[in-house]
Write an enzyme that holds these catalytic residues in place. Structure first.
Site, mmCIF file in Angstrom:
data_model
loop_
_atom_site.group_PDB
_atom_site.id
_atom_site.type_symbol
_atom_site.label_atom_id
_atom_site.label_comp_id
_atom_site.label_asym_id
_atom_site.label_seq_id
_atom_site.Cartn_x
_atom_site.Cartn_y
_atom_site.Cartn_z
ATOM 1 N N ASP A 1 -36.458 21.310 47.453
ATOM 2 C CA ASP A 1 -36.729 20.471 48.629
ATOM 3 C C ASP A 1 -36.487 21.202 49.950
ATOM 4 O O ASP A 1 -36.775 20.667 51.027
ATOM 5 C CB ASP A 1 -35.858 19.205 48.577
ATOM 6 C CG ASP A 1 -36.341 18.254 47.488
ATOM 7 O OD1 ASP A 1 -37.510 18.381 47.045
ATOM 8 O OD2 ASP A 1 -35.552 17.392 47.076
ATOM 9 N N LYS B 1 -45.579 17.515 46.008
ATOM 10 C CA LYS B 1 -44.492 16.750 46.631
ATOM 11 C C LYS B 1 -45.101 15.695 47.573
ATOM 12 O O LYS B 1 -46.281 15.393 47.480
ATOM 13 C CB LYS B 1 -43.541 17.698 47.373
ATOM 14 C CG LYS B 1 -42.787 18.625 46.443
ATOM 15 C CD LYS B 1 -41.846 17.853 45.549
ATOM 16 C CE LYS B 1 -41.159 18.748 44.530
ATOM 17 N NZ LYS B 1 -40.404 17.974 43.542
HETATM 18 C C1 S3P Z 1 -35.544 14.587 42.724
HETATM 19 C C2 S3P Z 1 -36.063 15.640 42.027
HETATM 20 C C3 S3P Z 1 -36.950 16.653 42.612
HETATM 21 C C4 S3P Z 1 -36.945 16.603 44.132
HETATM 22 C C5 S3P Z 1 -36.986 15.216 44.665
HETATM 23 C C6 S3P Z 1 -35.811 14.405 44.145
HETATM 24 C C7 S3P Z 1 -34.672 13.639 42.007
HETATM 25 O O1 S3P Z 1 -38.260 16.430 42.149
HETATM 26 O O2 S3P Z 1 -38.007 17.358 44.657
HETATM 27 O O3 S3P Z 1 -36.949 15.214 46.077
HETATM 28 O O4 S3P Z 1 -33.953 12.854 42.669
HETATM 29 O O5 S3P Z 1 -34.672 13.636 40.777
HETATM 30 P P1 S3P Z 1 -38.730 17.004 40.705
HETATM 31 O O6 S3P Z 1 -37.779 16.501 39.726
HETATM 32 O O7 S3P Z 1 -40.101 16.439 40.457
HETATM 33 O O8 S3P Z 1 -38.748 18.486 40.870
#
Ligand code: S3P
Length: 440
Positions: free
Chosen positions: A318, A345
């Site tokens: 992120d 994203k």
């Molecule tokens: C998150 C996981 C991440 C991240 C998102 C929050 C979470 O995504 O980018 O902002 O809270 O599990 P991914 O699991 O798809 O990589």
């Protein structure tokens, strides 16, 4: 359309706190809702994403009493959720919609989950496919690839699944579904993604075994778990990241961010920034709700470019938009590779941050799986960007990254479409102003 102006020329100085961690807040809301009895969640994130998850659980029959800094959740036990009377709107939140789909797949009622225009573009097949393997009945646009998703709760069976992507959202959706499935599920990911769900399972005493990147969960536990008198959510490292980069690149800055989560599955930015030459100290380390926490002190420093490869992607995922800002003013080249997940994203972050920073004079080129940034700095000092007129593309992290970029510009920068910042950090602008107006 909301916008704001960043006026550069002043250092960032002072001590701040940032909102509670967004990822941890989603999980805390869900697991306290499934607990027996009342729990209090302190310092929770009041960004729109988490408020949507809170409203979802309310729609599923869980009473929640909100105050500014504490959420009181009246847990209904593992099998206590009830059918909502209308569709659940997860807003902008990928975590919200994916975790809730996992949770709802094994209930004995029907739910529809949807979200905003960005959510309705993001891939859902990555959770729908393994959930269907567990016996879930999920319909959606494009065969279940896109939301809205209609979930007809079913009797689930345990799964043995190796995810093709290191994603905490996939892992957590399956862990939640596994709680309601018959048998022991075994979930593996290619690299360790953020492990907040696993830590919170352990915090509540929910049976889970870890073996490197494989997790084993026993379904349908005979005894559930109890609510907790207080669960304190650490400050969000991803919110702190904007000030870590801001304080590093604006000369004369000295910022302390108190009570920040420093879970190693989240803090790749620290490793990268330290390699780039940043001056960052972790003070007063402690633990909160099974998560490591510290105060982070950052002073300005000259940066140089580095390579960031696939092994660092999950723990930095992120923070790439704001890392690109640091790279844009550093001396030398920064190459980010293996980061194709950035394309799915809240926006296609490889494209949006490249376009926006280029408009401010940064030398940044897109690659299919990352970007190459030729920094404007010299070995004596970090470089400056040009004033610009930036646009968030509806992505909160792009909006806040452009605000930080504006701090190093030669004249004021206007950033448009900033309402999205409220999804994770409603008080971002006020917090930044606090640091800029601290008595020098
Ligand atoms: C998150 C996981 C991440 C991240 C998102 C929050 C979470 O995504 O980018 O902002 O809270 O599990 P991914 O699991 O798809 O990589």
């Amino acid at each position: 359309m909301e916008s704001f102006t960043i006026t550069p020329g002043r250092p960032l100085r002072g001590t701040i706190v940032v909102p509670g961690d967004k990822s941890i807040t989603h999980r805390a809301i869900i697991l306290t809702a499934l607990a027996n009895g009342v729990s209090r969640i302190a310092r929770y994130c009041r960004g729109e994403d988490c408020l949507n998850t809170m409203r979802a659980l309310q729609a599923l029959g869980v009473r929640m009493d909100e105050s500014a800094d504490e959420l009181c959740v009246h847990g209904k036990g593992l099998w206590g959720l009830t059918e909502p009377s209308g569709p659940i709107d997860c807003g902008n939140s990928g975590t919200g919609i994916r975790l809730l789909t996992g949770l709802l797949a094994g209930q004995d009622f029907f739910t529809v989950l949807t979200g905003d225009e960005s959510i309705r573009r993001r891939p859902m097949g990555r959770i729908v496919k393994p959930l269907r393997e567990m016996g879930a009945s999920i319909a959606g646009r494009k065969g279940g690839e896109l939301a809205p998703l209609a979930v007809t709760g079913s009797r689930l069976r345990a799964i043995t699944y190796t995810s093709p992507v290191a994603s905490a959202q996939i892992k957590s959706a399956l862990l939640l579904a596994a709680l309601f499935a018959e048998g022991t599920s075994r979930i593996t990911e290619p690299r360790l993604s953020r492990d907040h769900t696993e830590r919170m399972f352990q915090f509540f005493g929910i049976g889970l075994t870890r073996d490197e990147t494989t997790l084993l969960v026993e379904g349908r536990p005979s005894v559930g778990w109890n609510g907790v008198p207080q669960l304190v959510v650490p400050g969000d490292f991803s919110a702190a990241a904007f000030f870590i980069v801001g304080a590093t690149i604006v000369p004369g800055s000295d910022v302390t961010i108190q009570h920040v989560g420093i879970n190693p599955t989240r803090t790749g930015l620290l490793d990268v920034m330290l390699r780039m030459g940043a001056d960052i100290q972790l003070l007063n380390r402690r633990e909160e709700a099974g998560e490591p926490v510290a105060d982070i002190r950052v002073k300005s420093a000259r940066l140089h470019g580095v390579a960031v490869g696939p092994e660092l992607i999950p723990q930095t995922i992120d923070e790439f938009p704001v890392l690109c800002v640091a790279a844009a003013v550093a001396a030398g080249e920064t190459v980010i590779s293996g980061a194709e997940e950035l394309r799915v994203k809240e926006s296609d972050r490889i494209a949006t941050i490249s376009v926006e920073l280029r408009a401010m004079g940064a030398r940044i080129t897109e690659q299919p799986d990352g970007m190459t940034v030729r920094g404007l700095g010299t070995t004596e000092k970090n470089g400056f960007l040009q004033a610009g007129h930036g646009r968030s593309h509806g992505d909160h992290r792009v909006a806040m990254s452009l605000a930080i970029a504006g701090l190093t510009a030669l004249a004021p920068t206007v950033i448009d479409e900033t309402a999205c910042i409220a999804t994770s950090f409603p008080v971002f602008q006020r917090t930044l102003l606090e640091l800029l107006t601290e008595r020098q």
